[in-house]
Design an enzyme around this catalytic site. Sequence first.
Site, PDB file in Angstrom:
ATOM      1  N   THR A  32      47.809  11.216 -42.863  1.00 18.70           N
ATOM      2  CA  THR A  32      48.600  11.182 -43.983  1.00 18.70           C
ATOM      3  C   THR A  32      48.160  10.794 -45.351  1.00 18.70           C
ATOM      4  OG1 THR A  32      49.402   8.941 -43.756  1.00 18.70           O
ATOM      5  CG2 THR A  32      50.721  10.662 -42.607  1.00 18.70           C
ATOM      6  N   ARG A  82      43.653   3.298 -44.383  1.00 13.46           N
ATOM      7  CA  ARG A  82      44.266   4.535 -44.913  1.00 13.46           C
ATOM      8  C   ARG A  82      44.546   5.277 -43.468  1.00 13.46           C
ATOM      9  NH1 ARG A  82      41.164   8.911 -48.582  1.00 13.46           N
ATOM     10  NH2 ARG A  82      39.866   9.309 -46.648  1.00 13.46           N
ATOM     11  N   ASP A 136      32.216   7.325 -44.883  1.00 16.71           N
ATOM     12  CA  ASP A 136      33.094   6.281 -44.757  1.00 16.71           C
ATOM     13  C   ASP A 136      32.352   4.840 -44.815  1.00 16.71           C
ATOM     14  OD1 ASP A 136      35.903   6.031 -42.539  1.00 16.71           O
ATOM     15  OD2 ASP A 136      34.666   4.224 -43.143  1.00 16.71           O
TER      16      ASP A 136
HETATM   17  O1  LIG Z   1      41.740   5.594 -52.255  1.00 12.91           O
HETATM   18  P1  LIG Z   1      42.265   5.741 -50.773  1.00 12.91           P
HETATM   19  O2  LIG Z   1      42.500   7.104 -50.546  1.00 12.91           O
HETATM   20  O3  LIG Z   1      43.099   4.729 -50.520  1.00 12.91           O
HETATM   21  O4  LIG Z   1      40.907   5.585 -49.853  1.00 12.91           O
HETATM   22  C1  LIG Z   1      40.083   4.567 -49.966  1.00 12.91           C
HETATM   23  C2  LIG Z   1      40.166   3.492 -49.068  1.00 12.91           C
HETATM   24  O5  LIG Z   1      39.772   4.090 -47.839  1.00 12.91           O
HETATM   25  C3  LIG Z   1      38.472   3.063 -47.267  1.00 12.91           C
HETATM   26  O6  LIG Z   1      39.105   2.092 -46.366  1.00 12.91           O
HETATM   27  P2  LIG Z   1      39.560   2.382 -44.755  1.00 12.91           P
HETATM   28  O7  LIG Z   1      41.016   2.963 -44.747  1.00 12.91           O
HETATM   29  O8  LIG Z   1      38.600   3.569 -44.285  1.00 12.91           O
HETATM   30  O9  LIG Z   1      39.839   1.227 -44.199  1.00 12.91           O
HETATM   31  P3  LIG Z   1      38.255   0.237 -43.640  1.00 12.91           P
HETATM   32  O10 LIG Z   1      37.709  -0.324 -44.953  1.00 12.91           O
HETATM   33  O11 LIG Z   1      39.003  -0.532 -42.764  1.00 12.91           O
HETATM   34  O12 LIG Z   1      37.627   1.289 -43.115  1.00 12.91           O
HETATM   35  C4  LIG Z   1      37.925   2.436 -48.333  1.00 12.91           C
HETATM   36  O13 LIG Z   1      37.284   1.305 -48.029  1.00 12.91           O
HETATM   37  C5  LIG Z   1      39.324   2.390 -49.184  1.00 12.91           C
HETATM   38  O14 LIG Z   1      39.921   0.970 -48.999  1.00 12.91           O
HETATM   39  O1  LIG Z   2      35.069   9.054 -49.113  1.00 14.06           O
HETATM   40  C1  LIG Z   2      35.616   7.994 -48.545  1.00 14.06           C
HETATM   41  C2  LIG Z   2      37.044   7.953 -48.945  1.00 14.06           C
HETATM   42  C3  LIG Z   2      37.738   7.046 -48.288  1.00 14.06           C
HETATM   43  N1  LIG Z   2      37.229   5.985 -47.650  1.00 14.06           N
HETATM   44  C4  LIG Z   2      35.810   5.976 -47.492  1.00 14.06           C
HETATM   45  O2  LIG Z   2      35.255   5.134 -46.976  1.00 14.06           O
HETATM   46  N2  LIG Z   2      35.151   6.965 -47.843  1.00 14.06           N
HETATM   47 MG   LIG Z   3      37.034   3.045 -43.515  1.00 17.16          MG
END
Ligand SMILES: O=P(O)(O)OC[C@H]1O[C@H](OP(=O)(O)OP(=O)(O)O)[C@H](O)[C@@H]1O
Ligand SMILES: O=c1cc[nH]c(=O)[nH]1
Ligand SMILES: [Mg+2]
Length: 210
Positions: free
Chosen positions: A109, A105, A201
Site C-alpha cells: 500500500t 512503509r 532500499d
Molecule cells: O516517503 P515514503 O514513501 O514513506 O518512503 C520512505 C521511507 O521508506 C524507507 O523506510 P522503510 O519503510 O523501507 O523502513 P526501513 O528504514 O526500516 O527499511 C525510508 O527510509 C523512508 O522512511
Molecule cells: O527509493 C526508496 C524509496 C523508499 N525507501 C527506500 O529505501 N528507497
Molecule cells: Mg527500507
Amino acid sequence: MMGNVFVLDHPLIQHKLTYVRKTETGTKEFRELVDEIAGLMAYEITRDLPVEEVTIETPVTTTKSYVLTGKKIGIVPILRAGLGMVEGVLRHIPTAKVGHVGLYRDPDTLMPHEYYFKMPNDIEERDLIVVDPMLATGGSASDAIQSLKNRGAKSIKLMCLIAAPEGVEAIREAHPEVDIYLAAMDEKLNDHGYIVPGLGDAGDRLYGTK
Ligand SMILES: O=P(O)(O)OC[C@H]1O[C@H](OP(=O)(O)OP(=O)(O)O)[C@H](O)[C@@H]1O
Ligand SMILES: O=c1cc[nH]c(=O)[nH]1
Ligand SMILES: [Mg+2]
C-alpha cells in the site's frame, strides 16, 4: 510561512552521493558514506544557529569572540534507515538529544505504520531535525512530523539524502512551514514507490538485510 527546499549540492556531498548510489558499493562503505554526508549536511543546516559575543583572553590580548547560545536541538531519526544519519549529525552537534520514530512503509500500500516513538521530554523547546535518507511518497516523513507536532513540537526541519518531487510536494502540502534539506532531488518514483534513479532500499543497504 511556507518552508523552503534547499538542495545542498556541495561538491563533497555530490561526490559521496555518487558512491552511495552505485550498486557495487557494499554495506560497510555505504554506511560510512551516509554518515559522512549527514555530517556535511549538518554543517550546512546549522548555519543559522544563534551565537553570542564573549570576551576572552588569548595568549596575546583580550578580544571579543563568539560561542553558541546553547539553543536546544533534537535529532529525530526515522527507523531504521534514519539511524544511519544520526552519528554524522551528532559529531557536529554533540549536545543534541536524540528521539526515535519507528515507521515502516507497507510494500503493497506504501502506507507508513508507526511502531515506536520515544522523544526527549522537552521537544516543544527544541529545534528538531528529522533525518531519513529517503523521501519517496513522503508518507513516512509526513507521519513522523505529524506525530511530533501532536506531542507539542514547534520547530521542525527535515533532512534527507534523496527526494522524489512527489515526496517534497507531500511535505509542503501537509507541513508547509517545514524547511526541507536534501543532498539531491531525483526524477520520479517508480511503480513500487522507489526513487528513480535513487539508491535502492536505504535500510537494506545500510544494514545488509537483503
Ligand atoms: O516517503 P515514503 O514513501 O514513506 O518512503 C520512505 C521511507 O521508506 C524507507 O523506510 P522503510 O519503510 O523501507 O523502513 P526501513 O528504514 O526500516 O527499511 C525510508 O527510509 C523512508 O522512511
Ligand atoms: O527509493 C526508496 C524509496 C523508499 N525507501 C527506500 O529505501 N528507497
Ligand atoms: Mg527500507
